[in-house]
Design an enzyme around this catalytic site. Structure first.
Site, PDB file in Angstrom:
ATOM      1  N   HIS A   1     -62.109  33.408  29.393  1.00 28.01           N
ATOM      2  CA  HIS A   1     -61.356  34.615  29.748  1.00 28.01           C
ATOM      3  C   HIS A   1     -62.145  35.888  29.396  1.00 28.01           C
ATOM      4  O   HIS A   1     -62.304  36.787  30.225  1.00 28.01           O
ATOM      5  CB  HIS A   1     -60.013  34.600  29.006  1.00 28.01           C
ATOM      6  N   GLU A   2     -62.645  35.948  28.176  1.00 19.87           N
ATOM      7  CA  GLU A   2     -63.324  37.175  27.729  1.00 19.87           C
ATOM      8  C   GLU A   2     -64.627  37.403  28.509  1.00 19.87           C
ATOM      9  O   GLU A   2     -65.013  38.544  28.752  1.00 19.87           O
ATOM     10  CB  GLU A   2     -63.582  37.139  26.223  1.00 19.87           C
TER      11      GLU A   2
ATOM     12  N   HIS B   1     -63.943  39.457  31.466  1.00 17.99           N
ATOM     13  CA  HIS B   1     -63.957  40.903  31.196  1.00 17.99           C
ATOM     14  C   HIS B   1     -65.381  41.440  31.121  1.00 17.99           C
ATOM     15  O   HIS B   1     -65.684  42.502  31.677  1.00 17.99           O
ATOM     16  CB  HIS B   1     -63.263  41.212  29.867  1.00 17.99           C
TER      17      HIS B   1
ATOM     18  N   HIS C   1     -57.127  41.790  33.950  1.00 21.27           N
ATOM     19  CA  HIS C   1     -56.118  40.733  33.912  1.00 21.27           C
ATOM     20  C   HIS C   1     -55.523  40.447  35.287  1.00 21.27           C
ATOM     21  O   HIS C   1     -55.197  41.356  36.036  1.00 21.27           O
ATOM     22  CB  HIS C   1     -55.017  41.104  32.917  1.00 21.27           C
TER      23      HIS C   1
HETATM   24 ZN   LIG Z   1     -58.129  39.807  28.610  1.00 21.78          ZN
END
Ligand SMILES: [Zn+2]
Ligand SMILES: *[C@@H]1O[C@H](CO)[C@@H](O)[C@H](O)[C@H]1NC(C)=O
Ligand SMILES: *[C@@H]1O[C@H](CO)[C@@H](O)[C@H](O)[C@H]1NC(C)=O
Ligand SMILES: *[C@@H]1O[C@H](CO)[C@@H](O)[C@H](O)[C@H]1NC(C)=O
Ligand SMILES: [Zn+2]
Length: 300
Positions: free
Chosen positions: A254-255, A258, A264
């Protein structure tokens, strides 16, 4: 003698005061918010101030300089913020703090603020059976097109028991994104320059986004080209999570999203969905994640 005793008392008092202050600052949430259930526009209740700060941190309270600013009144701006949050997370849009909304808000999540979604602006043509839910950072922040090879290293300020596993977890997490994008990733030694620095931190760690102790915020990462991935060292991290543990690899995948420029997604099964459940793994990129990264950088 008397003055020695009193200065010792003073030091003790100051120390206690600091401890109390720091615990209050790092954990304002669950109990305070439980007292606010049912609270809605017009109510003035102790704790609304904390709710405003909380939704502001999540990216929903933008107009916080109105008549009531950050005081204890549940004002119109807070109601709009609650409605936007509820709409994003498919809750009943009541504008008040109800049980379902509180439950959602208390789940462990990524510390990056959400974007408020205004309709489905992404192309529907690639999604015959539903709209794309991926999002980019404001200004579509991304790495320069010529920069396809990114280096990373480890820079923890806190030792955690998982240090040994970090290298293999991160290797696999980066590989998932490499497999669906033009990027390649390479680990370099700690004392080399790296595009991406990865580490565990506790509480206030100098980047203006203090971690909050167990649960709540799990990790955060900077949009391009910041290159920082920080984990909250106070979570129960695991590579094979039991019921009270957080899966390190899921959060890492997930990170990295980014770090590459994805925000998101509101698709609950996307890796870029902001919330994580304890004991659950979600390591595989789903089609919303893949379409997102390809929409930002083009195909492979
Ligand atoms: Zn996030
Ligand atoms: C939304 O409201 C309806 C009717 O009050 C209720 O039955 C339902 O459980 C609510 N859904 C959520 C997610 O709170
Ligand atoms: C990436 O792709 C390669 C080649 O298709 C595959 O062997 C590997 O398992 C994939 N890695 C991950 C983490 O999915
Ligand atoms: C960490 O694990 C312990 C033992 O399983 C549990 O009691 C505790 O609540 C967990 N902490 C968090 C933040 O989940
Ligand atoms: Zn940080």
């Amino acid at each position: 003698m008397a003055s020695q005793t009193s200065s010792a008392m003073l030091v003790l008092f100051l120390l206690l005061h600091m401890v109390v202050l720091s615990t209050v600052e790092s954990k304002p949430t669950a109990e305070i918010f439980r007292n606010l259930v049912g609270c809605r526009k017009g109510h003035i209740i102790k704790g609304v101030h904390e709710l405003k700060q909380f939704v502001k941190k999540l990216g929903y309270l933008i107009h916080d300089r109105g008549k009531h600013g950050m005081d204890e009144e549940f004002d119109e701006d807070l109601e709009s913020a609650m409605k936007a949050y509820q709409a994003n997370y498919q809750l009943n849009v009541t504008g008040s703090l109800d049980d379902a909304t509180l439950k959602q808000m208390m789940k462990p999540r990524c510390g990056i603020a959400d974007v408020m979604v205004h309709g489905n602006k992404n192309s529907k043509s690639i999604y015959p059976f539903g709209a794309a839910r991926y999002e980019f950072f404001l200004g579509n922040l991304k790495w320069p097109l010529s920069k396809t090879h990114l280096t990373y290293n480890f820079q923890s300020s806190v030792q955690v028991p998982l240090d040994e596993d970090m290298r293999s977890v991160c290797f696999r997490a980066f590989e998932r994104w490499a497999n669906v994008s033009r990027f390649t990733f390479e680990e370099v030694p700690e004392d080399y320059f790296a595009d991406i620095e990865i580490g565990f931190y506790s509480g206030d760690h100098g980047d203006g986004n203090p971690f909050d102790g167990p649960q709540g915020t799990l990790a955060h990462a900077s949009p391009p080209t910041g290159g920082k991935l920080h984990y909250d060292a106070d979570e129960n991290w695991s590579t094979n999570p039991g019921p009270d543990e957080i899966d390190l690899e899921s959060v890492t995948v997930h990170e990295i999203g980014h770090l590459l420029g994805l925000q998101h997604s509101m698709a609950t099964d996307a890796v870029m969905y902001a919330y994580f459940e304890s004991g659950v793994t979600k390591r595989r990129l789903n089609r919303d994640d893949v379409h997102g990264i390809r929409a930002l950088y083009g195909l492979l």
